[in-house]
Design a protein around this motif. Structure first.
Motif, mmCIF file in Angstrom:
data_model
loop_
_atom_site.group_PDB
_atom_site.id
_atom_site.type_symbol
_atom_site.label_atom_id
_atom_site.label_comp_id
_atom_site.label_asym_id
_atom_site.label_seq_id
_atom_site.Cartn_x
_atom_site.Cartn_y
_atom_site.Cartn_z
ATOM 1 N N TYR A 26 0.905 -1.190 0.042
ATOM 2 C CA TYR A 26 0.185 -0.107 0.008
ATOM 3 C C TYR A 26 0.709 1.403 -0.050
ATOM 4 O O TYR A 26 0.584 2.120 -0.737
ATOM 5 N N PHE A 27 1.871 1.390 1.000
ATOM 6 C CA PHE A 27 3.013 2.393 0.949
ATOM 7 C C PHE A 27 3.469 2.869 -0.442
ATOM 8 O O PHE A 27 3.695 3.846 -0.781
ATOM 9 N N ALA A 28 4.061 1.686 -0.918
ATOM 10 C CA ALA A 28 4.808 1.604 -2.280
ATOM 11 C C ALA A 28 3.947 2.268 -3.347
ATOM 12 O O ALA A 28 4.552 2.663 -4.313
ATOM 13 N N ASN A 29 2.595 2.008 -3.466
ATOM 14 C CA ASN A 29 1.693 2.445 -4.352
ATOM 15 C C ASN A 29 0.617 3.763 -3.973
ATOM 16 O O ASN A 29 0.003 4.030 -4.879
ATOM 17 N N HIS A 30 0.716 4.232 -2.719
ATOM 18 C CA HIS A 30 -0.146 5.065 -2.496
ATOM 19 C C HIS A 30 -0.357 6.241 -3.189
ATOM 20 O O HIS A 30 -1.212 6.791 -3.277
ATOM 21 N N THR A 31 0.715 6.595 -3.767
ATOM 22 C CA THR A 31 1.016 8.108 -4.592
ATOM 23 C C THR A 31 0.364 7.737 -6.044
ATOM 24 O O THR A 31 -0.053 8.882 -6.633
ATOM 25 N N ALA A 32 0.252 6.676 -6.469
ATOM 26 C CA ALA A 32 -0.345 6.458 -7.929
ATOM 27 C C ALA A 32 -1.835 6.320 -7.911
ATOM 28 O O ALA A 32 -2.229 7.464 -8.720
ATOM 29 N N ASP A 33 -2.444 5.797 -7.027
ATOM 30 C CA ASP A 33 -3.976 5.901 -7.046
ATOM 31 C C ASP A 33 -4.466 4.972 -5.952
ATOM 32 O O ASP A 33 -3.786 3.974 -5.677
ATOM 33 N N PRO A 34 -5.510 5.529 -5.202
ATOM 34 C CA PRO A 34 -5.712 4.742 -3.972
ATOM 35 C C PRO A 34 -6.515 3.397 -4.247
ATOM 36 O O PRO A 34 -5.954 2.629 -3.424
ATOM 37 N N ALA A 35 -7.002 3.447 -5.316
ATOM 38 C CA ALA A 35 -7.698 2.019 -5.587
ATOM 39 C C ALA A 35 -6.671 1.007 -5.999
ATOM 40 O O ALA A 35 -6.680 -0.173 -5.671
ATOM 41 N N ALA A 36 -5.709 1.420 -6.775
ATOM 42 C CA ALA A 36 -4.489 0.619 -7.072
ATOM 43 C C ALA A 36 -3.476 0.318 -6.032
ATOM 44 O O ALA A 36 -3.128 -0.885 -5.820
ATOM 45 N N ALA A 37 -3.589 1.271 -4.859
ATOM 46 C CA ALA A 37 -2.612 0.874 -3.693
ATOM 47 C C ALA A 37 -3.218 -0.047 -2.906
ATOM 48 O O ALA A 37 -2.821 -1.011 -2.388
ATOM 49 N N LEU A 38 -4.813 -0.094 -2.823
ATOM 50 C CA LEU A 38 -5.591 -1.178 -1.994
ATOM 51 C C LEU A 38 -5.492 -2.294 -2.787
ATOM 52 O O LEU A 38 -5.197 -3.379 -2.188
ATOM 53 N N ARG A 39 -5.495 -2.428 -3.994
ATOM 54 C CA ARG A 39 -5.352 -3.687 -4.861
ATOM 55 C C ARG A 39 -4.104 -4.451 -4.712
ATOM 56 O O ARG A 39 -3.967 -5.537 -4.276
ATOM 57 N N ALA A 41 -2.102 -3.825 -2.045
ATOM 58 C CA ALA A 41 -1.956 -4.195 -0.914
ATOM 59 C C ALA A 41 -2.747 -5.665 -0.579
ATOM 60 O O ALA A 41 -2.051 -6.588 0.016
ATOM 61 N N GLY A 42 -3.914 -5.698 -1.209
ATOM 62 C CA GLY A 42 -4.588 -7.349 -0.990
ATOM 63 C C GLY A 42 -3.839 -8.125 -1.622
ATOM 64 O O GLY A 42 -3.792 -9.274 -1.192
ATOM 65 N N VAL A 89 6.304 -15.681 -9.091
ATOM 66 C CA VAL A 89 5.127 -15.624 -9.026
ATOM 67 C C VAL A 89 4.260 -14.282 -8.632
ATOM 68 O O VAL A 89 3.231 -13.910 -9.108
ATOM 69 N N PHE A 90 5.065 -13.768 -7.572
ATOM 70 C CA PHE A 90 4.439 -12.474 -7.274
ATOM 71 C C PHE A 90 4.843 -11.334 -8.213
ATOM 72 O O PHE A 90 3.744 -10.613 -8.276
ATOM 73 N N ALA A 91 5.746 -11.262 -9.110
ATOM 74 C CA ALA A 91 5.781 -10.317 -10.180
ATOM 75 C C ALA A 91 4.666 -10.583 -11.103
ATOM 76 O O ALA A 91 4.011 -9.543 -11.475
ATOM 77 N N ALA A 92 4.379 -11.789 -11.411
ATOM 78 C CA ALA A 92 3.384 -12.303 -12.429
ATOM 79 C C ALA A 92 2.031 -11.628 -11.986
ATOM 80 O O ALA A 92 1.332 -11.132 -12.702
ATOM 81 N N ALA A 93 1.771 -12.000 -10.645
ATOM 82 C CA ALA A 93 0.530 -11.617 -9.920
ATOM 83 C C ALA A 93 0.132 -9.986 -9.844
ATOM 84 O O ALA A 93 -0.933 -9.553 -10.455
ATOM 85 N N HIS A 94 1.379 -9.452 -9.693
ATOM 86 C CA HIS A 94 1.288 -8.072 -9.549
ATOM 87 C C HIS A 94 1.099 -7.389 -10.923
ATOM 88 O O HIS A 94 0.196 -6.414 -11.125
ATOM 89 N N ALA A 95 1.756 -8.127 -11.955
ATOM 90 C CA ALA A 95 1.451 -7.597 -13.384
ATOM 91 C C ALA A 95 -0.058 -7.687 -13.702
ATOM 92 O O ALA A 95 -0.618 -6.715 -14.110
ATOM 93 N N ILE A 96 -0.512 -8.994 -13.347
ATOM 94 C CA ILE A 96 -2.116 -9.060 -13.877
ATOM 95 C C ILE A 96 -2.959 -8.192 -13.083
ATOM 96 O O ILE A 96 -3.656 -7.673 -13.490
ATOM 97 N N ALA A 97 -2.524 -7.659 -11.794
ATOM 98 C CA ALA A 97 -3.466 -6.876 -11.057
ATOM 99 C C ALA A 97 -3.210 -5.369 -11.134
ATOM 100 O O ALA A 97 -3.688 -4.296 -11.108
#
Length: 145
Positions: A26-39, A41-42, A89-97
């Motif tokens: 969440y912290f690493a992505n909070h400046t991009a877009d709140p919805a993207a940051a929550l996604r 984080a999840g 696997v993490f990188a692929a999941a984040h790319a998909i998300a």
């Protein structure tokens, strides 16, 4: 046929990992877009929880396989290979998300995860702790503990 034993240790380490790294995502992505940051984080919580629990069980399984004590090659493989495969696997999941900063999101979990795996494998191998430390979360039906 081998049996997978889910331990309390694996579940507790998974929960702690999920909370820590989900918060980081969440912290690493909070400046991009709140919805993207929550996604992010999840996704990172789910991946970190599952990965840590699976890593813990996998390392225990690798270390307890066979009659001989775990040699250097087996300990090294137990510490390095699973975390490296999971990083992919993490990188692929984040790319998909659609996570905007994938490397920044997963770098801490990989680096610290590698240290965790090395320390865990080393600690499990000391003084015959490996076989006695694997205890299931709940007893089998009809079995008294």
């Amino acid at each position: 046929m081998s049996r997978v034993i889910v331990t309390r240790r694996a579940l507790m380490l998974g929960l702690a990992s999920g909370l820590i790294y989900g918060s980081w995502a969440y912290f690493a992505n909070h400046t991009a877009d709140p919805a993207a940051a929550l996604r992010a984080a999840g996704v990172q919580f789910a991946l970190s929880f599952g990965a840590t629990a699976i890593l813990t069980m996998a390392m225990d399984a690798v270390l307890t396989t066979g009659d001989a004590p775990a040699g250097l090659t087996r300990r090294l493989a137990a510490a390095v290979l699973p975390i490296t495969l999971l990083a992919l696997v993490f990188a692929a999941a984040h790319a998909i998300a659609g996570t905007p900063r994938i490397l920044a999101t997963i770098a801490p979990s990989y680096g610290i995860g590698l240290v965790f795996c090395a320390v865990y494998v080393r600690s499990r191998g000391r003084a015959g702790a490996i076989p006695a430390a694997v205890e299931p979360c709940s007893p089998a039906p009809g079995r008294q503990v």
